[in-house]
Design an enzyme around this catalytic site. Structure first.
Site, PDB file in Angstrom:
ATOM      1  N   ARG A  52      38.887  44.971  41.140  1.00 29.26           N
ATOM      2  CA  ARG A  52      37.923  45.945  40.611  1.00 29.26           C
ATOM      3  C   ARG A  52      36.723  45.247  39.971  1.00 29.26           C
ATOM      4  O   ARG A  52      35.586  45.668  40.143  1.00 29.26           O
ATOM      5  CB  ARG A  52      38.617  46.887  39.623  1.00 29.26           C
ATOM      6  CG  ARG A  52      39.474  47.883  40.353  1.00 29.26           C
ATOM      7  CD  ARG A  52      40.283  48.806  39.462  1.00 29.26           C
ATOM      8  NE  ARG A  52      40.990  49.769  40.320  1.00 29.26           N
ATOM      9  CZ  ARG A  52      41.800  50.714  39.883  1.00 29.26           C
ATOM     10  NH1 ARG A  52      42.017  50.857  38.595  1.00 29.26           N
ATOM     11  NH2 ARG A  52      42.383  51.539  40.748  1.00 29.26           N
ATOM     12  N   TYR A  72      36.147  51.828  47.510  1.00 29.10           N
ATOM     13  CA  TYR A  72      37.428  51.099  47.575  1.00 29.10           C
ATOM     14  C   TYR A  72      37.884  50.590  46.220  1.00 29.10           C
ATOM     15  O   TYR A  72      37.172  50.697  45.245  1.00 29.10           O
ATOM     16  CB  TYR A  72      37.475  50.072  48.689  1.00 29.10           C
ATOM     17  CG  TYR A  72      36.599  48.848  48.736  1.00 29.10           C
ATOM     18  CD1 TYR A  72      35.771  48.440  47.710  1.00 29.10           C
ATOM     19  CD2 TYR A  72      36.642  48.066  49.902  1.00 29.10           C
ATOM     20  CE1 TYR A  72      35.006  47.293  47.829  1.00 29.10           C
ATOM     21  CE2 TYR A  72      35.877  46.917  50.030  1.00 29.10           C
ATOM     22  CZ  TYR A  72      35.065  46.530  48.984  1.00 29.10           C
ATOM     23  OH  TYR A  72      34.326  45.412  49.112  1.00 29.10           O
ATOM     24  N   GLU A  73      39.142  50.154  46.193  1.00 25.03           N
ATOM     25  CA  GLU A  73      39.792  49.768  44.918  1.00 25.03           C
ATOM     26  C   GLU A  73      39.790  50.906  43.918  1.00 25.03           C
ATOM     27  O   GLU A  73      39.668  50.691  42.717  1.00 25.03           O
ATOM     28  CB  GLU A  73      39.119  48.520  44.328  1.00 25.03           C
ATOM     29  CG  GLU A  73      39.086  47.313  45.231  1.00 25.03           C
ATOM     30  CD  GLU A  73      40.459  46.885  45.720  1.00 25.03           C
ATOM     31  OE1 GLU A  73      41.471  47.243  45.093  1.00 25.03           O
ATOM     32  OE2 GLU A  73      40.519  46.223  46.770  1.00 25.03           O
ATOM     33  N   GLY A  74      39.939  52.128  44.404  1.00 26.29           N
ATOM     34  CA  GLY A  74      39.927  53.302  43.539  1.00 26.29           C
ATOM     35  C   GLY A  74      38.541  53.893  43.494  1.00 26.29           C
ATOM     36  O   GLY A  74      37.630  53.297  42.915  1.00 26.29           O
TER      37      GLY A  74
END
Lengths: 596, 596
Positions: free
Chosen positions: A296, A440-442
């Protein structure tokens, strides 16, 4: 055609002057990162990026990746050589421990280098980033044998790493995961299931790929408490430590994506693939969080990197493109028209990007320094402070920097008028590539939820109160300086607004959680702006000190002006954000779903 | 895969109830646009769009256009049939005069239909839009013979039209134009030069293409005062009125673009092409402005159209995608997870788009009605008011709607998480297609400059003061209504902020023009938000009246809530915009170019 020049002057200014990282030479790694070494390392990274990696960026987008009928994936022309340079130069393991083949440098320095590579060629850098994430998880949770077996080969770029979380029906909600693992008599597991969106899941850059895979052991408890982490090599390692027989994992397809087309995004089919448990049974999520938090922060860095290269190309164009005349009369009377940088709106646009980039870079470096501190310090209070900062700031860096970094790539493209829409100009690729950072990555809505519902209230809101203390102290210290006064008053007001929003959300979280999280994105932005404003205070204070000491360059002299631009044109949004948070979720929740 | 459903209910609500266009049955065209006819026309447009045109949208993007070595351009599969349907159904000339082959309906109705076509397939609709622009210029400035020769064939879709302004070195600054025209003994001209970014400049949809071309007659004065407009058919018209011999214009290349790939964007080389003067010598810019203003309003409509279709698909997905649980406990306990629409941040995102779309549609319809009034009314005061409104609001509709429409396509894509980044999902195409609306027909910075430096001060700021009178009167009328009170107070405050900003900018324009235009984009946004807020006042007032009269539907009942959402979450930005305008251009102009 775009160009790139690593912002070395600004990077050194932050490391040397603003954060004075030489203060930390007592910490592991820092002694090996003296000014001379940093200068050499950053200079080499810049050279490799400018001369070798950036010229592959447009090629990577144009060619993309392709999968043949055997499931093999070819990367774009030049990517093999590019990745080889990263591995052989020690760039993949810059901050990894020397005993496992890394260079042992501080995360802070590796982060500065990471921005440069990501600016030059984000799609290529993603392969290295995933390798670093896999190494981080193995080093933290793997057995000594797993570390020895996999880490040095990944760091040398001979092998690469991946992380396998998402399945077709579950992205955010990993408790729905179906991939299963069945234990064998020899202690290994057989993994079966389908994973999607696997960056670098299959490619031709390395002789082996080491997959880190979340799966559910037969009989495990339901939900995320029954998820374990496994290491699954594409080719099984033979007795001599070499990649041998193919394992039961194959690439079913690759995605056609809006951007980062040089990065292979794969569907991976696991069919009785041999894997080994990493860490403890049913504790896979913890292990995966190591990779996810690193990832993140890395995504925030990617967004900055695209904002930076887009800015550079837009600024150059604005100084070269002749079109129209300044409102106040010709500025280049000898030419057919003035360069468009004479127009206030063009300057406003460019400065908006620039004012973000410098502060975002500072925020990332400051946070990387906290990572180094959390890892190296022996003082438990200092470690707690650093860990609190990391937990709190990670969703902000991921969410705010990617939202604004993307907006900046759009604004930079805008400077080119219609030419910005043409593929060959190269500006639209930055927009498309940067777009993934919000997803991406949440996705960023998840970051805002994580910030407000989890990170904010944790430990009695200890982390944010320690952030408030830092910023308040800095403001109080600066209050006497007339040079800082254009920044101090607005920062104090915005900080008060953030404090007010914090108190309100903490209360609502207890009483009406939907009211609280209805304001989560606004709160994330409010926090982000105050954090960036704090960085500007520190930057301008340092710049003023250097200017007073007789240092001078147009860049240094511009910093107080750009800092003031930041508070007048960007930070000023905080009052609107507070008003929205106060308005709360009444209308948001009241409209029935069938009318949406 | 995306779907589309024309928002007929909302369109009828605006036409019938909010703007009550049946009041205007005394005006030309309106009598032929009774409720029954409107319902039939809009219903047919919806059917054609949903069933035939939208299914071609992804195909158009995937295949794009291609040019062969003879300079012929092939459009994507299905586009020929799609364009034929538009021509044969009378859709190209919906609001054109009946005597030249049009349908004679009001612009207001044609605008509503235009949104539907653009939502369904923006790239295809662009060909029709350019044809309409060429017809508008010919009808206004062409000779009777030119009108008879070209207009009916263009409206039937047998031929198409283009507008040729931009050259490689001049986009905004048309005074730099080099294309030249040499008069011949027979009164015709020979045109030579290169034009770029010509939408529909070459294609296989029609048997002829009628180019409207700006060029400089030999010996004409320098700058834009020496520019004339010419009509140049791709194939010369033979004695029987049929396309015959090829004229000296050819397509040198087509652009590879970020989006609208089904629309052929051409470099056109004019080599002694035969053309005829349209209107008077050296008055080409005036004639071209007819097309340009129409086109700018059309671009705002395109942006709304993409925001609308992106919204529809995102809203559907949010109700279907199961992932995670509501913070307040499971809402769909029988399912593996709740649909993501239970999350406040998802609702906030969707409502932000929706609250914009409804008001933007109203603003466009209101403005289309002013176009009808300006054209048809016999009352000179009413015509002046209508023309003032059009001149003032055109840059706002172009600039604000395209900026926000684009942002909305990004927000809608965001609802899909990583799936939104995949080409096949279709959401990223809306982002790429919509991106052009911020760039073409004058990049949005130019719109802001046009608004502040030209439209605002014109005639003693008469236009904006008449806008203030309208809105103030409506607010005063509404002040007594408790149902409207959540909107009235914030609207009054935002209007005061706009009035304040207007006074400040008018003063600065006289004294320090750079200070004024440094705030031009912020002013454009401030004006746009107040105009959209005014539309919400009108929508909610009308909805309340219908609800009080016993009408009910979830959509109608939701309007007061969405209106309140608009003022709390979108309109609230006006105070920040005013603060930025007040901060002015000091920092913007102070940073030296070499430090940017």
């Amino acid at each position: 055609m775009t160009t790139y020049q690593a912002p070395l002057q600004d990077i050194h200014f932050l490391l040397n002057d603003v954060f004075q990282i030489d203060r930390f030479s007592n910490l592991a790694g820092f002694a090996d990162a003296s000014l001379d070494i940093r200068t050499a390392v950053l200079g080499e990274a810049a050279k490799l990026s400018e001369e070798a990696l950036h010229p592959l960026n447009a090629v990577g987008d144009r060619e993309g990746c392709s999968r043949n009928e055997n499931g093999e994936v070819a990367t774009p022309t030049g990517f093999r050589d590019g990745f080889k340079s990263l591995g052989e130069g020690g760039w993949i393991g810059l901050s990894a421990p020397i005993e496992y083949g890394g260079q042992g440098l501080p995360t802070t320095v590796a982060t500065a280098v990471g921005e440069i590579f990501a600016s030059a060629n984000m799609a290529l850098e993603i392969y290295a980033g995933l390798s670093r994430g896999a190494v981080a998880a193995l080093l933290k949770h793997g057995s000594e044998q797993q570390k020895r077996q996999f880490v040095p080969k990944i760091l040398s770029g001979e092998w690469s790493g991946t992380m396998n979380l998402t399945e077709p029906h579950c992205g955010t909600d990993l408790g729905l995961m179906r991939t299963k693992a069945v234990q064998q008599a020899d202690g290994s597991f057989r993994i079966t299931g389908t994973k999607i969106f696997i960056s670098g899941g299959e490619h031709d850059l390395t002789e082996n790929i080491i997959h880190l895979v979340l799966a559910r052991i037969e009989g495990a408890p339901p939900g995320i408490k029954g998820v374990s982490l496994f290491v699954v090599p594409k080719r099984l390692i033979d007795a001599g430590g070499k990649p041998g027989e193919r394992n039961g994992v194959s690439c079913g397809s690759i995605e056609h994506k809006m951007g980062i087309r040089g990065s292979a995004t794969c569907v991976l089919n696991y069919d009785n693939a041999v894997g080994w448990l990493v860490g403890r049974e049913n504790k896979g999520m913890e292990a995966m969080f190591v990779m996810m938090n690193e990832a993140r922060l890395g995504v925030g860095l990617q967004a900055l990197s695209q904002s930076e290269i887009a800015y550079q190309n837009a600024a150059t164009y604005a100084k070269e493109r002749l079109q129209g005349r300044a409102l106040t009369g010709p500025q280049a009377p000898d030419k057919s028209a003035d360069p468009i940088i004479v127009h206030p709106d063009v300057r406003r646009t460019l400065l908006s990007i620039r004012a973000f980039n410098e502060a975002a870079r500072a925020l990332i470096f400051w946070t990387a320094l906290k990572e180094d501190l959390a890892r190296c310090t022996e003082d438990p209070d200092e470690r707690e402070l650093a860990e609190d900062h990391l937990a709190l700031i990670t969703p902000v860096i991921k969410g705010v920097l990617s939202d604004r970094g993307f907006t900046n790539t759009v604004a930079a493209q805008q400077m080119f008028g219609g030419h910005g829409y043409i593929v060959e100009t190269g500006m639209e690729q930055f927009v498309r590539d940067c777009r993934i950072t919000m997803l991406y990555e949440g996705a960023n809505g998840i970051q805002a939820l994580d910030l407000v519902a989890r990170k904010l209230p944790r430990d009695g809101a200890r982390a944010i109160h320690s952030f408030f203390r830092d910023v308040n102290a800095f403001i109080d210290e600066s209050a006497g300086s007339s040079a800082l006064s254009p920044l101090v008053q607005p920062m104090r007001r915005s900080l008060r607004e953030l404090e007010q929003a914090t108190a309100l959300l903490l209360q609502r979280l207890r009483e009406q959680p939907n009211e609280a999280v209805a304001g989560s994105t606004d709160f994330m932005n409010l926090f982000g702006l105050v954090a960036l404003g704090y960085m500007w205070l520190r930057i301008v204070k340092t710049a003023n000190q250097r200017l007073a000491a007789g240092d001078s360059s147009p860049e240094l002299a511009a910093k107080p002006l750009i800092g003031r631009f930041f508070v007048e044109h960007l930070l000023s949004e905080t009052s609107t954000l507070l008003a929205r948070i106060q308005a709360g979720g009444a209308t948001v929740m009241a409209v029935p779903a069938e009318a949406i």
